[in-house]
Enzyme design. Sequence first.
Site, PDB file in Angstrom:
ATOM      1  N   LYS A 233      47.484  63.502  11.231  1.00 37.09           N
ATOM      2  CA  LYS A 233      48.166  64.168   9.352  1.00 37.09           C
ATOM      3  C   LYS A 233      48.212  65.329  10.607  1.00 37.09           C
ATOM      4  CE  LYS A 233      46.052  61.124   6.990  1.00 37.09           C
ATOM      5  NZ  LYS A 233      44.919  59.913   8.018  1.00 37.09           N
TER       6      LYS A 233
ATOM      7  N   ARG B 122      43.856  57.664  -1.748  1.00 43.01           N
ATOM      8  CA  ARG B 122      43.702  57.023  -0.485  1.00 43.01           C
ATOM      9  C   ARG B 122      43.036  55.545  -1.061  1.00 43.01           C
ATOM     10  NH1 ARG B 122      41.257  61.198   3.260  1.00 43.01           N
ATOM     11  NH2 ARG B 122      40.688  61.047   5.546  1.00 43.01           N
TER      12      ARG B 122
ATOM     13  N   ARG C 142      38.563  64.674  18.814  1.00 39.31           N
ATOM     14  CA  ARG C 142      38.699  66.162  18.439  1.00 39.31           C
ATOM     15  C   ARG C 142      37.151  66.503  18.323  1.00 39.31           C
ATOM     16  NH1 ARG C 142      41.014  63.685  12.673  1.00 39.31           N
ATOM     17  NH2 ARG C 142      38.754  63.396  12.161  1.00 39.31           N
TER      18      ARG C 142
ATOM     19  N   ARG D 186      33.369  68.435  13.783  1.00 42.80           N
ATOM     20  CA  ARG D 186      33.226  68.326  11.781  1.00 42.80           C
ATOM     21  C   ARG D 186      31.799  66.929  12.111  1.00 42.80           C
ATOM     22  NH1 ARG D 186      38.887  65.744   9.496  1.00 42.80           N
ATOM     23  NH2 ARG D 186      37.263  64.491   8.716  1.00 42.80           N
TER      24      ARG D 186
ATOM     25  N   ARG E 269      34.338  55.090   8.041  1.00 45.37           N
ATOM     26  CA  ARG E 269      35.540  55.518   7.541  1.00 45.37           C
ATOM     27  C   ARG E 269      36.655  54.598   7.910  1.00 45.37           C
ATOM     28  NH1 ARG E 269      34.939  60.825  11.002  1.00 45.37           N
ATOM     29  NH2 ARG E 269      37.103  61.438  10.133  1.00 45.37           N
TER      30      ARG E 269
END
Length: 189
Positions: free
Chosen positions: A15, A90, A129, A135, A147
């Site tokens: 995204k 969300r 990532r 992160r 998640r």
Amino acid sequence: MTRYYILFGPPGAGKGTQAQAMVERYNLHHISTGALLRKEIAAGSELGLKAKELIEKGNLVPDEVVEGMIENEFRTVKGVDGFLLDGFPRTIEQAKALDNLLAKTGESVTATVSIMIPDEMIVERIQGRALKEGRADDADINVINNRIATYHRQTEPLIDFYRSCGKYTEVDGTGSIDEVREGIFKVMD
Ligand code: AMP
């Protein structure tokens, strides 16, 4: 009339990457609630401190927190043709709050664009990532799995929510960045 697009999809679907191309092509302002929360954490604000614990476990922060952030962006950002919401809504509650907020000015969500990838690919993409972006919530497989579970439980019901009002479109997110971007441009155009 201001347009309101929702960029939807599981974590790791791409995204953030695709949002950059979309905002340029359609003159939109990108609002990533995740990025706004990470900014609060970096600044060490009170809100950031509260959000940090939840984010690092892979849980959602309270609806009111992100709803306030969205409202603030809508109010302060001018001179664009619309907004691209990334990572918001969300939950069904957030989607209803968004509808209510826009209804105050006689507006509504324009469309959702969903980037879809299977669960196995979510893990692969997020782990890739993690090496680039550093992160904390990308670094631990247990957090990633939570998640994914949170996405299925709390966010996936939004597909039917937007489908039932004819505002849901879906793009195959399994291809290359260029392929997915072309797919998105096709439905947006
Ligand atoms: P993201 O960058 O969209 O993957 O978001 C990172 C984390 O921020 C999520 O795992 C949540 O803990 C939190 N977060 C981001 N957006 C929202 C939202 N709309 N509602 C609740 N929590 C959110």
